[in-house]
Write a protein that holds these residues in place. Sequence first.
Motif, PDB file in Angstrom:
ATOM      1  N   GLY A 202     -76.763 -32.318 -35.954  1.00  0.00           N
ATOM      2  CA  GLY A 202     -77.072 -33.195 -37.074  1.00  0.00           C
ATOM      3  C   GLY A 202     -78.539 -33.255 -37.432  1.00  0.00           C
ATOM      4  O   GLY A 202     -78.893 -33.695 -38.528  1.00  0.00           O
ATOM      5  N   ARG A 203     -79.403 -32.803 -36.533  1.00  0.00           N
ATOM      6  CA  ARG A 203     -80.837 -32.838 -36.819  1.00  0.00           C
ATOM      7  C   ARG A 203     -81.205 -31.796 -37.867  1.00  0.00           C
ATOM      8  O   ARG A 203     -80.715 -30.673 -37.851  1.00  0.00           O
ATOM      9  N   SER A 204     -82.111 -32.168 -38.751  1.00  0.00           N
ATOM     10  CA  SER A 204     -82.507 -31.262 -39.833  1.00  0.00           C
ATOM     11  C   SER A 204     -83.178 -30.003 -39.311  1.00  0.00           C
ATOM     12  O   SER A 204     -83.075 -28.932 -39.922  1.00  0.00           O
ATOM     13  N   ALA A 205     -83.851 -30.091 -38.173  1.00  0.00           N
ATOM     14  CA  ALA A 205     -84.531 -28.921 -37.608  1.00  0.00           C
ATOM     15  C   ALA A 205     -83.567 -27.987 -36.884  1.00  0.00           C
ATOM     16  O   ALA A 205     -83.960 -26.882 -36.494  1.00  0.00           O
TER      17      ALA A 205
ATOM     18  N   GLY B  60     -78.803 -29.415 -39.618  1.00  0.00           N
ATOM     19  CA  GLY B  60     -78.634 -30.325 -40.730  1.00  0.00           C
ATOM     20  C   GLY B  60     -77.210 -30.797 -40.933  1.00  0.00           C
ATOM     21  O   GLY B  60     -76.798 -31.081 -42.061  1.00  0.00           O
ATOM     22  N   GLY B  61     -76.429 -30.857 -39.843  1.00  0.00           N
ATOM     23  CA  GLY B  61     -75.051 -31.313 -39.949  1.00  0.00           C
ATOM     24  C   GLY B  61     -74.028 -30.197 -40.042  1.00  0.00           C
ATOM     25  O   GLY B  61     -72.822 -30.451 -39.955  1.00  0.00           O
TER      26      GLY B  61
ATOM     27  N   GLU C  29     -78.441 -21.112 -47.144  1.00  0.00           N
ATOM     28  CA  GLU C  29     -77.968 -21.586 -45.848  1.00  0.00           C
ATOM     29  C   GLU C  29     -78.159 -20.503 -44.785  1.00  0.00           C
ATOM     30  O   GLU C  29     -77.213 -19.905 -44.287  1.00  0.00           O
TER      31      GLU C  29
END
Length: 281
Positions: free
Chosen positions: A197-200, A203-204, A232
């Motif tokens: 889930g972390r953007s780094a 991102g999910g 992506e």
Amino acid sequence: MDTIEHGQISVLPAAQRVAGMARLACDRNGGRTRLRRLYQDGSAKIRMPAVSADPLEAVLINTAGGLTGGDRLGWEIEVGAGASATITTQACEKVYRAASGRAEVRVKLSVGEHGRIAWLPQETIVFDRSAFARRLDVELAAGAEALLLEATVFGRLAMGERAAQGSFHDRWRVSREGVLVHAEDFRIGPGIAAALGRSAVAGGAIAMATLLMVSPRAEALLDPARQIIGGEGDASAWSVRKSGKLLARLFGADGYQLRKRLVPLVELLNGRAGLPKLWSL
């Protein structure tokens, strides 16, 4: 395992674990690639669809239907000088919840001078509270080429499943003429969903793929590869050991969204060999 029933202690048998090893060797003979040796043991099986021309195609099958803690599976593929082979799997490999230990898969690929291998297994589907480690070792001789893919889906959204907890480790080592040209280790866990889930990180996104091409054609394919990947993911290319190297990483919201771009990307990078026959959207 001990249990208590009606005041008595009974001993349950230990759970049976998966153990499998298969080896395939092929050479160029009579103007095309032909099987030289095939070994199968335990749950690891290899089948070869009939083809009229190179590359030789091989389908890997785990007859256990999936992996869980304590299972061991090994694949060894040897492609001789000037020979060409495409290796895929019958279906997605599923890694189920582990009561103890971890499932392990070991892959060893070797390619002779001016030979070529396309390692294109279908996705690995990771279930909640699973534990999995995979090792990919590749040795390329002078002039040899390789296309290597591993794709992973953490949970199945269509089934209402998500891999929230667990451990996953993917290790790659690729050498050319005895010199290391690519190395990476990807680890995630125990909080898989939180990390993704972390953007780094992702991102999910729950589906991702790494695709490595070692070939003189690599740099020329970088721009069309990036067009397929879109926003992506991304790709880069380098010159390495008198050859080229293209590394692409893709991610998607689910396995279907990932495969929609993975299919044309594999078709592009695999040239005339195209997509393995068992792949489908």
